[in-house]
Design a protein around this motif. Structure first.
Motif, mmCIF file in Angstrom:
data_model
loop_
_atom_site.group_PDB
_atom_site.id
_atom_site.type_symbol
_atom_site.label_atom_id
_atom_site.label_comp_id
_atom_site.label_asym_id
_atom_site.label_seq_id
_atom_site.Cartn_x
_atom_site.Cartn_y
_atom_site.Cartn_z
ATOM 1 N N PRO A 267 0.571 -1.201 0.065
ATOM 2 C CA PRO A 267 0.135 0.157 0.058
ATOM 3 C C PRO A 267 0.440 1.251 -0.220
ATOM 4 O O PRO A 267 0.224 2.181 -0.334
ATOM 5 N N PHE A 268 2.117 1.360 -0.016
ATOM 6 C CA PHE A 268 3.126 2.204 0.020
ATOM 7 C C PHE A 268 3.714 2.375 -0.730
ATOM 8 O O PHE A 268 5.253 3.120 -0.818
ATOM 9 N N GLY A 269 3.787 1.697 -2.318
ATOM 10 C CA GLY A 269 4.306 2.462 -3.825
ATOM 11 C C GLY A 269 5.206 0.624 -4.061
ATOM 12 O O GLY A 269 4.853 -0.036 -3.400
ATOM 13 N N LYS A 270 5.584 0.632 -5.042
ATOM 14 C CA LYS A 270 6.383 -0.690 -5.655
ATOM 15 C C LYS A 270 7.710 -0.502 -4.816
ATOM 16 O O LYS A 270 8.277 -0.050 -5.470
ATOM 17 N N GLY A 271 8.449 -1.421 -5.622
ATOM 18 C CA GLY A 271 9.045 -2.033 -4.841
ATOM 19 C C GLY A 271 9.790 -3.034 -3.847
ATOM 20 O O GLY A 271 9.299 -3.005 -3.583
ATOM 21 N N ARG A 272 11.694 -3.427 -4.095
ATOM 22 C CA ARG A 272 11.828 -4.787 -3.287
ATOM 23 C C ARG A 272 11.644 -4.106 -1.484
ATOM 24 O O ARG A 272 11.497 -4.574 -1.333
ATOM 25 N N ASP A 273 11.583 -2.836 -1.534
ATOM 26 C CA ASP A 273 11.700 -2.075 -0.007
ATOM 27 C C ASP A 273 10.378 -1.961 0.527
ATOM 28 O O ASP A 273 10.909 -1.880 1.487
ATOM 29 N N VAL A 274 9.559 -1.987 0.009
ATOM 30 C CA VAL A 274 8.653 -1.782 0.838
ATOM 31 C C VAL A 274 7.569 -2.985 0.510
ATOM 32 O O VAL A 274 6.737 -3.580 1.119
ATOM 33 N N SER A 275 8.426 -4.018 0.003
ATOM 34 C CA SER A 275 6.987 -5.542 -0.970
ATOM 35 C C SER A 275 7.118 -6.347 0.421
ATOM 36 O O SER A 275 7.480 -6.457 1.220
#
Length: 702
Positions: A186-194
């Motif tokens: 819910p806070f964006g895409k990318g490996r850092d937040v997945s």
């Protein structure tokens, strides 16, 4: 059915709300308390992290934190309510877990936002993202659908539904697994937040379609199970399901745009919390008020608004194709006028449809009464008539009480101890019964339309109840007649066995002895023959007494008038110095049945015996007349005792007259005492008593 799943009575509900320990082991309540404490902690965590992360209102809404908090608290409150008061119902535990799942998602989401903005390590952020993605699917995506399959008693409808439960579990595990293994946050895409478990899973389109079809089929099967429970269930089960239906309808109406277009106002998703709340009320307090009334009104106005909007949009769209663009405002006004004109007929039409679904056919009393009355035409099964009445009017229960005993003759439905109304059933001025009508929850009195319908069928119900009562009385009379005949046969058997039998045996023995002594000892034989003669005379007198007890011989020899005159003559000889008795009667009577003759003779004898035993009269007259009925009157000039009450003799007179369909009355008059008996006249084909061998005069029978 286990106690925890049984429909609660009013007494149990009161006890529940006052804290009485009637709902199960204390361990279950400790579990409820722990779940509520955990839910409160998760809610506070979500609030604290939201403040710490300086989350704005749009972020708070767009991350579904507000939605998860509301739905989670709804599940938690409903699950705690059910688990506290109905610990054996599995739905309470499922809702507690579902609520904790959604609250965990809300807390994890705000914690992740705080971790991102505060520069926390990536593994922590990704771990919180994993919790956020997985936890909410435990609720709506998995356990909620299973709870619907178990609703309302916490058990599967039958063992055949186990595959559906397993299918729900498999689908829930699949959704949870694919959610944490795929990318997205819910806070964006990318490996850092997945998700920390994410492997970039991309489900093939064909598999995704197959899973979607399986999920839709599972949901459809759950709906089918609820429909079957409603159709096959009792009134309590149906009321519980109506609570669920009402909540689902409200939720669908508010989120209609989201279901149609795939997107819509997020805040409307808060209405989903109404479903677990409604389920909790349905399980514990489904009798809170008349759910049928609330649901019918919701359907009525919801359908009316939807149809009006569709009409307005359709008319405006049609006018826009026929008129220039500059005239669209006029087209809107015209559409509004058309809608306004059609509003009332449309509302009345929809109201009839909704009322028929929830209140049966009470809006058409005459037709409803005619349909119900068909059952009385075919048979007299009043329980079946009550069942058809309750089904037609959607009434909780009906009972037919017979008066004056006040016993319940027939009952349909389940009496829940709620309020009831009564309708008297009258027949020829007498109240023969009472129709007791159970009121719907939320009603304080019987609806006027229901009353009109029930009053229309009250008269045929009264006639049927009166006919059944008469039939029972006839059956009792037949039974009494058979029993009286058997008793009379037993009396005759005793008379013959105990009286006539020993006498005849003694005569036989003496006759044999006399036969043996007639040549050797003639004098002894003569003595024995004398004893035989005396025994035979005693036997003859005994036989006469037995026969007279059945029917006086005088009636056969002299007829009714002759037997009465003979009896009066005998009484004159014995009591003439004290009471002067005379008879006033026509020269002859029409041919009477043996039963009428015997009753008239016995009544006259009993009345004369009362005069001689209990009266100080000096004159007594017996009057016999016959026109359309035989009237026997015994009148004297004696004064009655003060006070007086009918004794055995007068009751015997009344019983004899009523047995033949007649009547008898006795009591004081201005000049003395009077007994009057009226007996129906029957004319069997035999000779007149007063003139044996003569043919009855036809004029006597007119």
């Amino acid at each position: 059915m286990p106690d925890g799943d049984a429909p609660p009575s009013d007494a149990s509900v009161v006890a529940d709300l006052h804290g009485a320990d009637v709902t199960g082991p204390r361990r279950a309540r400790w579990g409820v308390g722990g779940a509520l404490a955990a839910g409160t902690g998760l809610t506070l965590c979500a609030a604290v992290f939201a403040v710490a992360a300086r989350a704005t209102w749009p972020i708070f809404v767009q991350t579904y934190t507000l939605t998860n908090l509301t739905i989670g608290l709804g599940f938690l409150a409903s699950g705690g309510f059910v688990a506290w008061f109905r610990p054996r119902n599995a739905i309470g535990v499922l809702f507690l877990v579902s609520g904790l799942g959604h609250l965990t998602t809300a807390a994890a989401g705000m914690a992740e936002l705080y971790a991102i903005r505060s520069g926390a390590p990536t593994p922590l952020v990704r771990g919180l993202s994993t919790v956020y993605t997985a936890a909410w699917q435990v609720g709506i995506g998995w356990l909620f659908l299973l709870a619907l399959l178990l609703f309302p008693d916490g058990r599967l409808p039958s063992r055949r539904w186990r595959p559906v439960a397993w299918l729900i579990a498999v689908n829930g595990v699949y959704q949870l697994g694919t959610g944490v293994l795929s990318d997205g946050s819910p806070f964006g895409k990318g490996r850092d937040v997945s998700s920390i478990l994410s492997v970039g899973l991309a489900v093939p389109g064909s598999v995704d379609i197959g899973v979607a079809i399986a999920g839709a089929a599972t949901t459809l099967l759950v709906i089918v199970s609820l429909v079957l429970r409603y159709v096959r269930g009792d009134e309590g089960t149906r009321r519980r399901l109506l609570w669920l239906i009402l909540a689902v309808l409200v939720m669908l109406v508010l989120n209609g745009q989201r279901w149609i277009t795939g997107d819509g106002p997020i805040l409307f998703l808060l209405s989903f919390a109404l479903i677990p709340v409604a389920i909790g009320i349905a399980i514990v307090r489904y009798e809170l008020f008349d759910i049928r009334l609330a649901l019918s009104r919701t359907l009525l106005y919801g359908m009316t608004i939807a149809v009006i909007i569709a009409m307005y949009a359709g008319i405006v769209a049609g006018f826009s194709l026929l008129v220039p663009e500059g005239a669209l405002r006029g087209a809107s006004v015209a559409a509004a006028i058309v809608v306004a004109i059609g509003f009332t007929p449309l509302r009345l039409f929809l109201q009839r449809l909704v009322d028929r679904a929830f209140h049966g056919t009470r809006s058409d009393p005459a037709r409803t009464a005619w349909r119900i009355g068909q059952g009385l035409r075919d048979d007299d099964d009043l329980a079946g008539v009550l069942e058809r009445t309750g089904s037609a009017l959607r009434l909780p229960w009906l009972a037919l009480r017979r008066e004056p005993q006040g016993d319940r003759f027939a009952v349909t439905g389940t009496t829940d101890g709620g309020p009831a109304a009564e309708i008297e059933l009258g027949y020829r001025g007498d109240v023969v019964g009472t129709l007791v009508v159970g009121l719907r929850r939320g009603e304080s009195q019987l609806h006027e339309a229901d009353r009109r319908t029930l009053e229309l069928i009250a008269t045929p119900l009264a006639v049927a109840l009166h006919a059944i009562t008469l039939r029972e009385q006839v059956q009792l009379a037949r039974t009494a007649t058979v029993e009286a005949a058997v008793a009379e046969r037993a009396r005759l058997q005793r008379e013959l066995h105990d009286g006539l039998g020993p006498m005849l045996a003694s005569v036989t023995f003496r006759a044999d002895a006399a036969s043996n002594l007639v040549r050797s000892v003639p004098d002894e034989a003569v003595r024995l023959l004398g004893e035989v003669r005396a025994d035979l005379r005693a036997t003859l007198d005994h036989v006469r007494r037995v026969v007279y007890g059945l029917r006086p011989i005088e009636l056969d020899d002299l007829g009714l008038l002759g037997a009465i005159n003979q009896q009066v003559a005998a009484l004159r000889g014995d009591h003439g110095e004290r009471v002067a008795i005379d008879v006033q009667a026509p020269p002859r009577l029409p041919v009477l049945s043996a039963a009428v003759e015997l009753a008239a003779y016995r009544i006259t004898s009993e009345a004369l015996a009362n005069v001689l035993r209990h009266s100080d009269a000096t004159r007594c007259r017996v009057t016999v007349s016959c026109d359309r009925e035989l009237v026997v009157t015994v009148r004297d000039d004696g004064g009655p005792p003060d006070p007086w009450s009918p004794g055995l003799g007068l009751r015997s007179i009344s019983d004899r007259a009523e047995e033949l369909g007649g009547s008898a009355a006795a009591g004081p008059t201005a000049t003395g005492w009077e007994v009057v008996a009226r007996l129906p006249v029957s004319t069997p084909k035999r000779d007149l008593h007063s003139d044996p061998g003569a043919v009855a005069d036809p004029d006597l029978y007119r």
